[in-house]
Enzyme design. Structure first.
Site, PDB file in Angstrom:
ATOM      1  CG  ASN A 209      15.758  -7.691  -6.638  1.00  0.00           C
ATOM      2  OD1 ASN A 209      15.464  -8.227  -7.692  1.00  0.00           O
ATOM      3  ND2 ASN A 209      15.702  -8.339  -5.481  1.00  0.00           N
ATOM      4  CG  ASP A 278      21.653  -9.339   0.471  1.00  0.00           C
ATOM      5  OD1 ASP A 278      21.336 -10.534   0.372  1.00  0.00           O
ATOM      6  OD2 ASP A 278      22.496  -8.783  -0.250  1.00  0.00           O
ATOM      7  CE  LYS A 337      28.246 -13.290  -3.243  1.00  0.00           C
ATOM      8  NZ  LYS A 337      27.638 -12.404  -4.228  1.00  0.00           N
ATOM      9  CE  LYS A 341      25.467 -16.968  -0.094  1.00  0.00           C
ATOM     10  NZ  LYS A 341      24.283 -16.196  -0.448  1.00  0.00           N
TER      11      LYS A 341
HETATM   12  N1  CTP Z   1      20.672 -15.616  -1.763  1.00  0.00           N
HETATM   13  C1  CTP Z   1      19.734 -16.156  -0.914  1.00  0.00           C
HETATM   14  N2  CTP Z   1      19.259 -15.433   0.147  1.00  0.00           N
HETATM   15  C2  CTP Z   1      19.711 -14.197   0.376  1.00  0.00           C
HETATM   16  C3  CTP Z   1      20.673 -13.628  -0.485  1.00  0.00           C
HETATM   17  C4  CTP Z   1      21.129 -14.356  -1.547  1.00  0.00           C
HETATM   18  O1  CTP Z   1      19.308 -17.285  -1.128  1.00  0.00           O
HETATM   19  N3  CTP Z   1      19.234 -13.502   1.416  1.00  0.00           N
HETATM   20  C5  CTP Z   1      21.184 -16.430  -2.877  1.00  0.00           C
HETATM   21  C6  CTP Z   1      20.799 -15.933  -4.241  1.00  0.00           C
HETATM   22  O2  CTP Z   1      19.603 -16.555  -4.687  1.00  0.00           O
HETATM   23  C7  CTP Z   1      21.987 -16.339  -5.085  1.00  0.00           C
HETATM   24  C8  CTP Z   1      23.141 -16.324  -4.123  1.00  0.00           C
HETATM   25  O3  CTP Z   1      22.575 -16.381  -2.811  1.00  0.00           O
HETATM   26  O4  CTP Z   1      21.855 -17.645  -5.597  1.00  0.00           O
HETATM   27  C9  CTP Z   1      24.066 -15.143  -4.203  1.00  0.00           C
HETATM   28  O5  CTP Z   1      23.330 -13.964  -4.114  1.00  0.00           O
HETATM   29  P1  CTP Z   1      24.048 -12.534  -4.172  1.00  0.00           P
HETATM   30  O6  CTP Z   1      23.011 -11.475  -4.006  1.00  0.00           O
HETATM   31  O7  CTP Z   1      24.964 -12.461  -5.355  1.00  0.00           O
HETATM   32  O8  CTP Z   1      25.024 -12.605  -2.925  1.00  0.00           O
HETATM   33  P2  CTP Z   1      24.820 -12.433  -1.407  1.00  0.00           P
HETATM   34  O9  CTP Z   1      25.042 -13.767  -0.773  1.00  0.00           O
HETATM   35  O10 CTP Z   1      23.530 -11.753  -1.091  1.00  0.00           O
HETATM   36  O11 CTP Z   1      26.069 -11.523  -1.014  1.00  0.00           O
HETATM   37  P3  CTP Z   1      26.381  -9.979  -1.425  1.00  0.00           P
HETATM   38  O12 CTP Z   1      25.032  -9.310  -1.594  1.00  0.00           O
HETATM   39  O13 CTP Z   1      27.165  -9.491  -0.287  1.00  0.00           O
HETATM   40  O14 CTP Z   1      27.170 -10.036  -2.714  1.00  0.00           O
END
Ligand code: CTP
Length: 399
Positions: A209, A278, A337, A341
């Site tokens: 990304n 993800d 979240k 989390k």
């Molecule tokens: N994060 C993580 N590991 C992942 C995905 C996210 O540690 N595989 C952490 C990111 O560093 C951030 C938080 O989770 O601090 C939220 O990330 P975000 O991308 O906004 O959300 P997701 O949990 O991935 O959910 P979604 O993509 O469905 O919004």
């Protein structure tokens, strides 16, 4: 009250074309009520006269190692009475001499004799700045605790374009103000994750990304200024991390998790800024995929959620902060979240707003805490957001 009030700052000026900007720097430091003493090299005097600085600062300008009018041993005296030393501008020649312990002028002697923090603001031609020898010397100085304010990119006095122009004077002042900020976080050992993870398909292809790592860097700088020990686990980012206590670069979410898991207990605050992918490829091909086929199939599977892993394992005294990139139902999604989390708070970034998101200078954020409190910050620079996060951590530690 200004953070610089009554601070004794020694301004070292070396012989570069941007030496004239040091006049403005000394003027702005005085405006912040700092006490400024200037030491010039003889080459600096070819660009700006000592008299200019003398009139500006109201203090005698030192240039000579063997000035018989001095009652004290000048380099020891000047080294001892300063709260901070800033070299602006610093030439390639000066940086190299300093990195190698050479002391053939007053300013270099002071730098070897001082125990206070030294800040160096390089300014030179882009090719000189990028020269491996200069970069090695900068690295060596950084390793020894010298702080660098990076030069900027742009048009250079020599006619070239590129990195090498002295940092904007106002940015140098802002940096100094932060440097003298309270050190209320000096007991904290912080982990910050930054940048973008990469999930490989084969040795030359990956999904990732556009995260730049700048938000993480701003937070790291802010916490460092407030006295915290700062450790960074970074995915892909071009930002320079060598100013921090420790840093390691990783590619994948699994590598990030494994790195953090090694010493999870030692961190008192964990700030998860990194943009973690993800999904990852189910199978990573050992050899490069050739383009013989017209079509390529691959399966993706859910990636490790690093923040979830930390949230499940954390102890009560550790402060855990997440980031969220959202485009709709920002608060609703971010709240989930925080709960799922196990976070203390989350910084939700509405990346659908103009001026916000990956690679930009600002973010449009809302801070949502586990107790349901919502702080709408709106569009702010990444530096300001970092300040707000550090303020919040300070407050949590006070309670
Ligand atoms: N994060 C993580 N590991 C992942 C995905 C996210 O540690 N595989 C952490 C990111 O560093 C951030 C938080 O989770 O601090 C939220 O990330 P975000 O991308 O906004 O959300 P997701 O949990 O991935 O959910 P979604 O993509 O469905 O919004």
């Amino acid at each position: 009250m200004s953070n610089l009030k009554n601070k004794n700052i020694l301004l070292g000026v070396t012989g570069g074309i941007s030496a004239y900007k040091a006049c403005e720097l000394s003027r702005l430091m005085l405006k912040e009520d700092a006490k400024v003493n200037v030491v010039m090299t003889s080459n600096a005097e070819k660009f700006v006269s000592a008299l200019t600085f003398q009139y500006l600062t109201g203090n005698k300008v030192s240039t000579d190692m063997y000035d018989i009018s001095d009652e004290k041993i000048s380099h020891i005296d000047l080294a001892d009475k300063s709260d901070l030393i800033i070299i602006c501008p610093a030439t390639a020649n000066f940086i190299s001499k300093f990195a190698n312990g050479i002391a053939d002028n007053l300013l270099l002697n002071i730098l070897l004799a001082t125990k206070v923090d030294i800040i160096v603001c390089p300014a030179m031609n882009v090719n000189m700045y990028e020269n491996k020898i200069i970069q090695e010397n900068i690295k060596k100085l950084k390793k020894n605790g010298v702080i660098f304010i990076e030069p900027e990119s742009g048009e250079l006095a020599c006619g070239w374009e590129g990195k090498g122009r002295l940092a904007e004077v106002q940015n140098i002042i802002n940096f100094l103000k932060k440097k003298f900020k309270n050190k209320k976080l000096s007991k904290e050992n912080i982990l910050i994750t930054a940048g973008a993870t990469r999930e490989f398909l084969d040795p030359v292809r990956f999904i990732s990304n556009p995260s730049s790592g700048i938000m993480g860097l701003c937070i790291a700088e802010e916490f460092k200024m407030r006295g915290a020990k700062v450790n960074i686990v970074a995915g892909h980012t071009d930002v320079d991390l060598s100013n921090f206590d420790s840093y390691i670069r990783i590619n994948t979410a699994d590598e990030m998790k494994n790195e953090i898991a090694k010493q999870l207990k030692k961190y008192s605050v964990i700030i998860k800024v990194a943009a973690v992918g993800d999904y990852k490829f189910k199978k990573i091909k050992k050899d490069k995929i050739k383009k013989d086929e017209n079509k390529i199939d691959f399966d993706l599977e859910k990636n490790t959620d690093v923040l979830q892993f930390i949230g499940d394992k954390r102890n009560k005294n550790q402060i855990l902060i997440g980031f969220a990139a959202e485009t709709d139902k920002v608060i609703q999604n971010a709240k989930k979240k925080v709960k799922n989390k196990n976070l203390d708070f989350i910084v939700a970034n509405d990346i659908s707003k103009e001026g916000s998101g990956f690679g930009s200078k600002s973010n449009f954020t809302t801070i949502i805490s586990s107790d349901g409190k919502i702080d709408k910050l709106g569009l702010q620079t990444k530096e300001t957001i970092a300040e707000k996060i550090a303020d919040k951590v300070e407050k949590m530690r006070q309670n």
